[in-house]
Design an enzyme around this catalytic site. Structure first.
Site, mmCIF file in Angstrom:
data_model
loop_
_atom_site.group_PDB
_atom_site.id
_atom_site.type_symbol
_atom_site.label_atom_id
_atom_site.label_comp_id
_atom_site.label_asym_id
_atom_site.label_seq_id
_atom_site.Cartn_x
_atom_site.Cartn_y
_atom_site.Cartn_z
ATOM 1 N N ASP A 163 8.181 3.002 4.787
ATOM 2 C CA ASP A 163 7.235 2.414 4.467
ATOM 3 C C ASP A 163 6.371 3.514 3.129
ATOM 4 O OD1 ASP A 163 4.739 0.173 3.606
ATOM 5 O OD2 ASP A 163 3.645 1.809 4.620
ATOM 6 N N ASP B 19 3.036 2.390 0.669
ATOM 7 C CA ASP B 19 1.442 3.001 0.857
ATOM 8 C C ASP B 19 1.256 3.518 2.093
ATOM 9 O OD1 ASP B 19 0.813 1.038 -1.791
ATOM 10 O OD2 ASP B 19 2.018 -0.458 -0.742
#
Length: 225
Positions: A13, A15
């Site tokens: 991922d 963020d």
């Protein structure tokens, strides 16, 4: 020794996992919701983290009963976040880990709910680092029909890496991301925000406080020197 699945490919991922953008998101969401006399708290943050922008905006408007459309909320939020995204710094251990795996020829991809424009702003000052990744799948990829917690984005990343999902290890920080990885039949390590209740992530294969705690050899990956 833990009996984890043998891993050949890594998917991250973005963020709150590779880049510290969650603090920017939290500040901006607090700023916008306060315009309507509402408080953006930890409970709301947990419900929206990891989702596509419009999905998170819908959830905030719904949970806090804001007198605006999700589209209007998103427009207000984007105006503020886009100015601040280039300030995003790497999360602890992120650069070291990705460089180590790159040097050991382990294929790596990013699968982010961020659409192309904010992704470009977030990574503006990290161009060299993001060259290490074989593929980057963004939230407005034309092949992506459903955002996290649906497994679609991770399955697209695996397809582009030309690997079966079972051979992939996902690093996530959100509940939606963890659920998406598990639905894709992948192994998942969660590095949750300190604000999050770690009990929510009991389904993850591992929970770490930071990427600095990751031990590659537990997953039959090359150890740090």
């Amino acid at each position: 020794m833990n009996n984890f699945q043998k891993i050949t490919h890594i998917i991250y991922d973005l963020d709150g996992l590779l880049l510290d953008t969650e603090s920017i998101h939290a500040q901006v969401n607090q700023e916008v919701t306060s315009r309507y006399g509402k408080i953006f708290d930890k409970h709301t943050k947990c419900k929206i983290t990891g989702r596509k922008s419009i999905d998170s905006a819908r959830k905030i408007v719904e949970l806090l009963e804001l007198p605006v459309t999700p589209e209007n909320y998103l427009q207000q939020r984007n105006t503020l976040t886009y100015q601040r995204f280039p300030e995003a710094k790497p999360m602890p251990g992120a650069v070291r880990l990705t460089q180590h795996l790159y040097q050991n020829k382990i294929p790596q991809a990013v699968a982010t709910s961020s659409s192309r424009e904010p992704f470009t702003l977030k990574t503006k000052n990290h161009q060299e680092w993001f060259q290490l990744f074989d593929y980057i799948v963004v939230g407005d990829d034309p092949n992506l029909k459903r955002g996290k917690p649906a497994p679609d984005i991770f399955l697209i990343a695996a397809e582009r890496l030309n690997v079966s999902p079972e051979k992939c290890l996902v690093f996530e920080d959100s509940l939606a991301g963890m659920e998406a990885a598990l639905a894709a039949r992948m192994s998942v390590i969660v590095v949750p925000d300190p604000d999050m209740d770690k009990n929510l992530f009991h389904s993850a294969h591992q929970i770490l406080n930071s990427l600095t705690e990751f031990q590659p050899d537990l997953w039959q990956l090359p150890s740090f020197l």
